[in-house]
Design a protein around this motif. Structure first.
Motif: not given
Length: 196
Positions: A100-111
């Motif tokens: 879930r933490v990885q998904a959060m970081v991925r969101h900020f990276h991708e956006t």
């Protein structure tokens, strides 16, 4: 300009200065900082640690102050946040394995939203494919191999400097908090003006 919302990712034994000083500085200029920890709710307490440099081959670790989480992890709506901040200390070494933490970081990276990291906080970023690839990143020297293996370039700053690569701001550790916070504010578009 309205204040921004920053999501701070922490875990047990995260570096206390990198939590308290950062949060209070950002809130002092009108931003909101929500501090979240996997499986913790608003009002829950985490232990923090204090890393110091006392002439040994590596840092020492002492107990920090308890910190009260101010946002429930499961209630985070990532679209409401303008930036993510990965505080350092020992917390990153275990929260980085949380999907879930990885998904959060991925969101900020991708956006393409700003990503702020200090000290061991980079351990969270390198756990997500592509986040540091092609970036110049500062962190505690012990994290250099991880930055390199993840495709980034490790920047060896002085203990009081911060580095900006696009919208990513990084620094070695808590001794750089003044410079780090100053650069984070610039990336967020925050201007502080002094009267004559």
């Amino acid at each position: 300009m309205p204040g921004k919302k920053i999501l701070m990712l922490v875990g047990e034994f995260t570096e206390e200065y990198e939590i308290f000083v950062y949060q209070q500085a950002m809130e002092a200029v009108g931003h909101t900082v929500h501090c979240v920890c996997p499986d913790k709710k608003a009002g829950d307490i985490i232990a923090t640690s204090l890393h110091d440099f006392e002439g040994h081959q590596t840092y020492t670790e002492k107990p920090g102050h308890n910190f009260q989480i101010n946002k429930s992890f499961d209630e985070v709506n990532l679209d409401q946040y303008h930036a993510v901040y990965c505080a350092g200390g020992r917390g990153p070494e275990y929260i980085r394995t949380d999907k879930r933490v990885q998904a959060m970081v991925r969101h900020f990276h991708e956006t393409k939203k700003p990503i702020f990291t200090i000290c061991h906080g980079v351990q969270i970023l390198v756990a997500v494919d592509g986040v540091v690839r092609g970036k110049k990143v500062a962190a505690l020297a012990a994290c250099e191999p991880e930055v390199t293996l993840a495709g980034g370039t490790y920047i060896d700053l002085t203990p009081t400097q911060a580095y900006v690569d696009g919208t990513m701001v990084s620094a070695k550790g808590w001794t750089a908090l003044a410079a780090f916070i100053r650069e984070c504010l610039k990336v967020l578009g925050t201007e502080i003006k002094h009267a004559d």
